[in-house]
Write a protein that holds these residues in place. Structure first.
Motif, PDB file in Angstrom:
ATOM      1  N   MET A 128       0.847  -1.188   0.000  1.00 58.11           N
ATOM      2  CA  MET A 128       0.000   0.000   0.000  1.00 58.11           C
ATOM      3  C   MET A 128       0.888   1.245   0.000  1.00 58.11           C
ATOM      4  N   ASP A 129       0.484   2.268  -0.772  1.00 58.37           N
ATOM      5  CA  ASP A 129       1.250   3.488  -0.828  1.00 58.37           C
ATOM      6  C   ASP A 129       1.207   4.212   0.506  1.00 58.37           C
ATOM      7  N   GLU A 130       2.355   4.814   0.876  1.00 53.27           N
ATOM      8  CA  GLU A 130       2.415   5.598   2.090  1.00 53.27           C
ATOM      9  C   GLU A 130       1.946   7.017   1.796  1.00 53.27           C
ATOM     10  N   ALA A 131       1.290   7.674   2.748  1.00 52.67           N
ATOM     11  CA  ALA A 131       0.850   9.050   2.613  1.00 52.67           C
ATOM     12  C   ALA A 131       1.416   9.862   3.766  1.00 52.67           C
ATOM     13  N   ALA A 132       1.800  11.109   3.477  1.00 47.62           N
ATOM     14  CA  ALA A 132       2.356  11.975   4.510  1.00 47.62           C
ATOM     15  C   ALA A 132       2.042  13.418   4.160  1.00 47.62           C
ATOM     16  N   ASN A 133       1.922  14.266   5.176  1.00 42.42           N
ATOM     17  CA  ASN A 133       1.702  15.690   4.993  1.00 42.42           C
ATOM     18  C   ASN A 133       2.930  16.437   5.482  1.00 42.42           C
ATOM     19  N   ILE A 134       3.422  17.374   4.644  1.00 45.54           N
ATOM     20  CA  ILE A 134       4.639  18.092   4.999  1.00 45.54           C
ATOM     21  C   ILE A 134       4.719  19.355   4.159  1.00 45.54           C
ATOM     22  N   LYS A 135       5.382  20.382   4.684  1.00 45.76           N
ATOM     23  CA  LYS A 135       5.561  21.615   3.932  1.00 45.76           C
ATOM     24  C   LYS A 135       6.542  21.385   2.775  1.00 45.76           C
ATOM     25  N   LEU A 136       6.267  22.049   1.653  1.00 51.62           N
ATOM     26  CA  LEU A 136       7.112  21.869   0.475  1.00 51.62           C
ATOM     27  C   LEU A 136       8.550  22.288   0.756  1.00 51.62           C
ATOM     28  N   SER A 137       8.732  23.358   1.516  1.00 52.53           N
ATOM     29  CA  SER A 137      10.082  23.862   1.792  1.00 52.53           C
ATOM     30  C   SER A 137      10.954  22.831   2.505  1.00 52.53           C
ATOM     31  N   GLU A 138      10.328  21.892   3.197  1.00 51.20           N
ATOM     32  CA  GLU A 138      11.083  20.897   3.954  1.00 51.20           C
ATOM     33  C   GLU A 138      11.640  19.776   3.078  1.00 51.20           C
ATOM     34  N   VAL A 139      11.068  19.596   1.875  1.00 52.86           N
ATOM     35  CA  VAL A 139      11.529  18.507   1.013  1.00 52.86           C
ATOM     36  C   VAL A 139      12.355  19.006  -0.171  1.00 52.86           C
ATOM     37  N   LEU A 140      12.334  20.314  -0.439  1.00 53.22           N
ATOM     38  CA  LEU A 140      13.075  20.838  -1.592  1.00 53.22           C
ATOM     39  C   LEU A 140      14.553  20.476  -1.587  1.00 53.22           C
ATOM     40  N   THR A 175      16.642  13.415  -5.001  1.00 52.82           N
ATOM     41  CA  THR A 175      15.525  12.597  -5.478  1.00 52.82           C
ATOM     42  C   THR A 175      15.690  11.138  -5.086  1.00 52.82           C
ATOM     43  N   ASP A 176      16.942  10.656  -4.989  1.00 57.65           N
ATOM     44  CA  ASP A 176      17.128   9.252  -4.599  1.00 57.65           C
ATOM     45  C   ASP A 176      16.876   9.032  -3.109  1.00 57.65           C
ATOM     46  N   GLU A 177      16.705  10.116  -2.340  1.00 61.88           N
ATOM     47  CA  GLU A 177      16.365  10.001  -0.928  1.00 61.88           C
ATOM     48  C   GLU A 177      14.852   9.991  -0.705  1.00 61.88           C
ATOM     49  N   PHE A 178      14.106  10.314  -1.735  1.00 57.79           N
ATOM     50  CA  PHE A 178      12.639  10.352  -1.629  1.00 57.79           C
ATOM     51  C   PHE A 178      12.128   8.915  -1.674  1.00 57.79           C
ATOM     52  N   PRO A 179      11.416   8.474  -0.638  1.00 59.06           N
ATOM     53  CA  PRO A 179      11.013   7.058  -0.558  1.00 59.06           C
ATOM     54  C   PRO A 179      10.105   6.635  -1.699  1.00 59.06           C
ATOM     55  N   ASP A 180      10.320   5.434  -2.183  1.00 58.47           N
ATOM     56  CA  ASP A 180       9.455   4.859  -3.210  1.00 58.47           C
ATOM     57  C   ASP A 180       8.045   4.662  -2.650  1.00 58.47           C
ATOM     58  N   LYS A 181       7.037   4.898  -3.494  1.00 58.01           N
ATOM     59  CA  LYS A 181       5.617   4.727  -3.165  1.00 58.01           C
ATOM     60  C   LYS A 181       5.130   5.683  -2.067  1.00 58.01           C
ATOM     61  N   LEU A 182       5.858   6.781  -1.870  1.00 65.36           N
ATOM     62  CA  LEU A 182       5.406   7.792  -0.921  1.00 65.36           C
ATOM     63  C   LEU A 182       4.514   8.796  -1.641  1.00 65.36           C
ATOM     64  N   ASP A 183       3.346   9.056  -1.074  1.00 66.09           N
ATOM     65  CA  ASP A 183       2.407  10.049  -1.591  1.00 66.09           C
ATOM     66  C   ASP A 183       2.437  11.237  -0.631  1.00 66.09           C
ATOM     67  N   LEU A 184       3.159  12.283  -1.006  1.00 64.80           N
ATOM     68  CA  LEU A 184       3.367  13.436  -0.134  1.00 64.80           C
ATOM     69  C   LEU A 184       2.304  14.493  -0.403  1.00 64.80           C
ATOM     70  N   ARG A 185       1.529  14.836   0.604  1.00 69.33           N
ATOM     71  CA  ARG A 185       0.487  15.865   0.492  1.00 69.33           C
ATOM     72  C   ARG A 185       1.052  17.213   0.929  1.00 69.33           C
ATOM     73  N   ILE A 186       0.890  18.240   0.084  1.00 70.15           N
ATOM     74  CA  ILE A 186       1.449  19.560   0.341  1.00 70.15           C
ATOM     75  C   ILE A 186       0.322  20.527   0.686  1.00 70.15           C
ATOM     76  N   PRO A 187       0.377  21.215   1.832  1.00 75.11           N
ATOM     77  CA  PRO A 187      -0.655  22.205   2.167  1.00 75.11           C
ATOM     78  C   PRO A 187      -0.654  23.361   1.170  1.00 75.11           C
ATOM     79  N   PHE A 188      -1.807  24.023   1.023  1.00 75.06           N
ATOM     80  CA  PHE A 188      -1.905  25.174   0.140  1.00 75.06           C
ATOM     81  C   PHE A 188      -0.897  26.257   0.547  1.00 75.06           C
ATOM     82  N   GLY A 189      -0.475  27.040  -0.454  1.00 71.99           N
ATOM     83  CA  GLY A 189       0.458  28.135  -0.203  1.00 71.99           C
ATOM     84  C   GLY A 189       1.630  28.143  -1.149  1.00 71.99           C
TER      85      GLY A 189
END
Length: 287
Positions: free
Chosen positions: A1-13, A17-31
């Motif tokens: 099952m895909d993982e889901a997480a909420n985090i600010k965009l500035s924290e992942v910039l 890219t090779d550190e970004f987990p496979d099958k992670l669905d990252l939700r970004i708050p508006f702004g």
């Protein structure tokens, strides 16, 4: 099952890219506004493919004079002409507001998430420019008459996509070998045919001997040296070459080019000037 997480965009910039987990669905708050219309609302990774999700809401379109539905329909239609952009039909939120979601997908290699986002944002901004032309009509800018780059990026590239050519790519640079743009299409036999363009600003007249000599040399290089495109890792040779200018070709200039190119290239070289460009825009682009 895909993982889901909420985090600010500035924290992942800063992440690679090779550190970004496979099958992670990252939700970004508006702004995180892109082009005054879209918000970045998600980043996903599935194996080697990344997807950036862009959400549009009518609250962000208050300055658009046309009906929201017309504008959104133009966006959905425009997405069909881009290999890396995808969308589904219009949505309606709990308050009855219409919105659309457009996704940018790529398997290209980027060092960081910031570079990946930058590429996606550029694609969305280019899409917005195309939609503005579709809805509001095309306006010729004076800079197109003298500057090759905006003429190529604002006019020629999106026009080729609108004409439903495949794998349209801007290749201008030191190793272009006469090819500013490469693109392809399927023949009626189901085989890919490869094409190239050389883009120039202004007019080309019969008295411009040096310019005509350069055009001929560029055409010969374009045919003799292959390129590697998105559609294949194999070396590909073009079957036609087109000169596109933002001014006018004199009949004398066209005759001289066609007369002086090698015999084997006759019938494979074409000319498009400003008048023809405007005709094609009206036929394929503006509604």
């Amino acid at each position: 099952m895909d993982e889901a997480a909420n985090i600010k965009l500035s924290e992942v910039l800063p992440l690679r890219t090779d550190e970004f987990p496979d099958k992670l669905d990252l939700r970004i708050p508006f702004g995180n506004l892109v082009g005054d219309i879209f918000e970045i609302t998600g980043i996903r990774r599935y194996e080697d493919e990344f997807q950036i999700e862009y959400y549009s809401h009518p609250n962000l379109l208050k300055k658009v004079p046309q009906r929201i539905s017309v504008y959104f329909t133009a966006f959905l239609k425009a997405v069909e002409f881009h290999e890396n952009l995808y969308s589904d039909y219009n949505h309606v939120d709990d308050e009855g507001h219409q919105y659309i979601i457009i996704s940018y997908k790529t398997s290209n290699t980027f060092d960081t998430i910031e570079n990946l986002i930058g590429e996606g944002n550029s694609a969305i901004l280019d899409l917005k420019k195309e939609v503005d032309v579709t809805v509001n009509g095309f306006q010729w800018k004076n800079e197109y008459d003298t500057d090759e780059k905006p003429f190529t990026l604002d006019v020629v590239l999106p026009l080729l996509r609108r004409m439903k050519f495949n794998f349209v790519k801007y290749t201008h640079g030191t190793n272009e070998y006469g090819k500013d743009i490469v693109f392809s299409e399927f023949s009626k036999f189901g085989q890919l045919k490869y094409h190239a363009m050389q883009v120039k600003p202004g007019n080309v007249g019969g008295g411009a001997k040096g310019k005509i000599k350069t055009l001929i040399e560029q055409a010969e290089s374009a045919f003799s040296i292959p390129y590697t495109g998105q559609e294949s890792r194999d070396e590909m040779y073009i079957s036609s070459f087109t000169f596109v200018i933002s001014g006018k070709f004199s009949e004398e200039a066209k005759r001289e080019v066609l007369y002086r190119v090698p015999e084997k290239l006759k019938g494979t070289i074409h000319f498009i000037d400003k008048e023809k460009v405007l005709e094609l825009i009206e036929r394929y682009w503006v509604i």
